[in-house]
Write a protein that holds these residues in place. Structure first.
Motif, PDB file in Angstrom:
ATOM      1  N   THR A 237     -15.409  26.748 105.139  1.00 32.78           N
ATOM      2  CA  THR A 237     -14.215  25.918 105.304  1.00 32.78           C
ATOM      3  C   THR A 237     -13.139  26.700 106.046  1.00 32.78           C
ATOM      4  O   THR A 237     -13.097  27.933 105.980  1.00 32.78           O
ATOM      5  CB  THR A 237     -13.628  25.469 103.952  1.00 32.78           C
TER       6      THR A 237
ATOM      7  N   ASN B 119     -16.419  19.782 105.635  1.00 28.98           N
ATOM      8  CA  ASN B 119     -16.254  20.567 104.411  1.00 28.98           C
ATOM      9  C   ASN B 119     -14.809  21.001 104.226  1.00 28.98           C
ATOM     10  O   ASN B 119     -14.318  21.151 103.105  1.00 28.98           O
ATOM     11  CB  ASN B 119     -17.188  21.782 104.443  1.00 28.98           C
ATOM     12  N   SER B 120     -14.095  21.237 105.347  1.00 29.70           N
ATOM     13  CA  SER B 120     -12.702  21.671 105.296  1.00 29.70           C
ATOM     14  C   SER B 120     -11.768  20.525 104.913  1.00 29.70           C
ATOM     15  O   SER B 120     -10.820  20.712 104.150  1.00 29.70           O
ATOM     16  CB  SER B 120     -12.278  22.237 106.659  1.00 29.70           C
TER      17      SER B 120
ATOM     18  N   HIS C  65     -13.872  18.698 101.526  1.00 27.53           N
ATOM     19  CA  HIS C  65     -14.424  19.661 100.564  1.00 27.53           C
ATOM     20  C   HIS C  65     -15.643  19.070  99.865  1.00 27.53           C
ATOM     21  O   HIS C  65     -15.550  18.410  98.828  1.00 27.53           O
ATOM     22  CB  HIS C  65     -13.398  20.114  99.537  1.00 27.53           C
TER      23      HIS C  65
END
Length: 344
Positions: free
Chosen positions: A88, A276-277, A280
């Motif tokens: 991330t 994902n960043s 999450h």
């Protein structure tokens, strides 16, 4: 009848691939088990070394070539994609501005020095670029990602991956000692040296584990940022090679094959990382991606070892060894100098 022909053709292709693919997987399993008793080496390093030994002795068989080629290329590409699901942008912020500057300068200077040294030692553009990217970014994954963008040959890729992994193994064992001698109990500087220098993720974890768990966590942050910059390195290397090709092409009437700016697996890596960043991803999903990414990488490394003809490698063995050791020395000196300059 036509459908039967298609089915037969498909089955034939699968049967041709299976022996090499299964063999590479078995070597990967053995390496994983061996890593339990040899944690300082790690499964990735054991896989390629075991593959080299077996591929040049008991398993030197043309029947395995098709399957090991698939394992070497496709599995390593999938490994790169899945790696994005474990990274991330928020994680990177923990190493601070100085840490970020250190990583960028370390990578940039390593790339320039490695490429120039390679050319000075009369290595080809492709091999010099692969060596530069492999050492500056993330070892085998970087070499696999860069190779298509610069049109590197399979033999060039295999030789450089071997050299990068052998160098990484040496540094993996030496860096904890060097870090302890120079930095004593300073966790951050030890982490910067290990995470900013070592080639593969496995080598970073193994080397940092020889110090303590805090160094493992922080050194991985430095390593993650290097992995994040892989997409930039692939793009710049591709553009650099493209410009050189244009300058050296005499017959401009030859048809030019237009390629995408980035390989599919690099795009996949970035998309997973962004997702994902922002969102999450659930921990279970990240762990699953990490699990499969690790297995794909180790199986691919085993295949690379199985495919490498050591006789060809030893024809230029001395020159390769000097090149590898010189690059490792340069990397360590650069890292120590930059850590001091930036007061990390």
């Amino acid at each position: 009848m036509k459908n039967n022909d298609i089915t037969h053709s498909y089955v034939t292709k699968v049967m041709v691939i299976l022996p090499g693919l299964i063999t590479a997987f078995i070597v990967a399993v053995i390496s994983k088990i061996a890593a339990i008793w040899l944690p300082t080496l790690g499964a990735a390093t054991i896989a390629i070394l075991l593959g080299i030994v077996l591929g040049n002795t008991f398993l030197k068989n043309p029947v395995l070539q098709k399957g090991t080629k698939v394992a070497e290329s496709l599995l390593l590409e999938f490994s790169v994609v899945l790696l994005g699901a474990t990274v991330t942008f928020q994680t990177i912020a923990q190493i601070g501005l100085k840490g970020g500057i250190f990583v960028i300068l370390q990578m940039g200077l390593t790339i320039v020095a490695t490429y120039m040294l390679g050319k000075k030692m009369l290595f080809s553009d492709n091999m010099s670029l692969l060596m530069a990217g492999g050492n500056a970014v993330c070892g085998s994954s970087a070499v696999a990602s860069i190779a298509p963008s610069i049109h590197a040959k399979e033999e060039e890729k295999g030789q450089i991956i071997t050299l990068v992994n052998l160098l990484g193994t040496i540094l993996m064992l030496l860096l904890p000692i060097i870090a302890s001698i120079i930095y004593g109990t300073d966790i951050l500087t030890k982490s910067a040296l290990i995470g900013g220098t070592l080639q593969s993720v496995g080598q970073v974890v193994a080397s940092a584990s020889m110090v303590n768990s805090q160094v493992v966590e922080l050194s991985m942050l430095f390593k993650i940022m290097r992995i994040m910059l892989l997409v930039v390195v692939v793009y710049l290397f591709g553009k650099f090679k493209q410009k050189k090709s244009v300058l050296t092409t005499i017959d401009e009437t030859l048809p030019q094959k237009k390629k995408a700016a980035l390989p599919w697996y690099i795009v996949g890596f970035v998309l997973f990382c962004i997702l994902n960043s922002l969102v999450h991803l659930p921990e279970e999903l990240s762990q699953t991606a990490h699990f499969f990414s690790g297995w794909f990488e180790i199986t691919a490394l085993a295949a690379i070892g199985l495919r490498l003809d050591f006789q060809k490698f030893f024809k230029e063995g001395k020159r390769f060894l000097i090149y590898g050791l010189s690059v490792g020395f340069i990397q360590v000196i650069l890292a120590i100098g930059l850590i001091r300059l930036l007061s990390i």
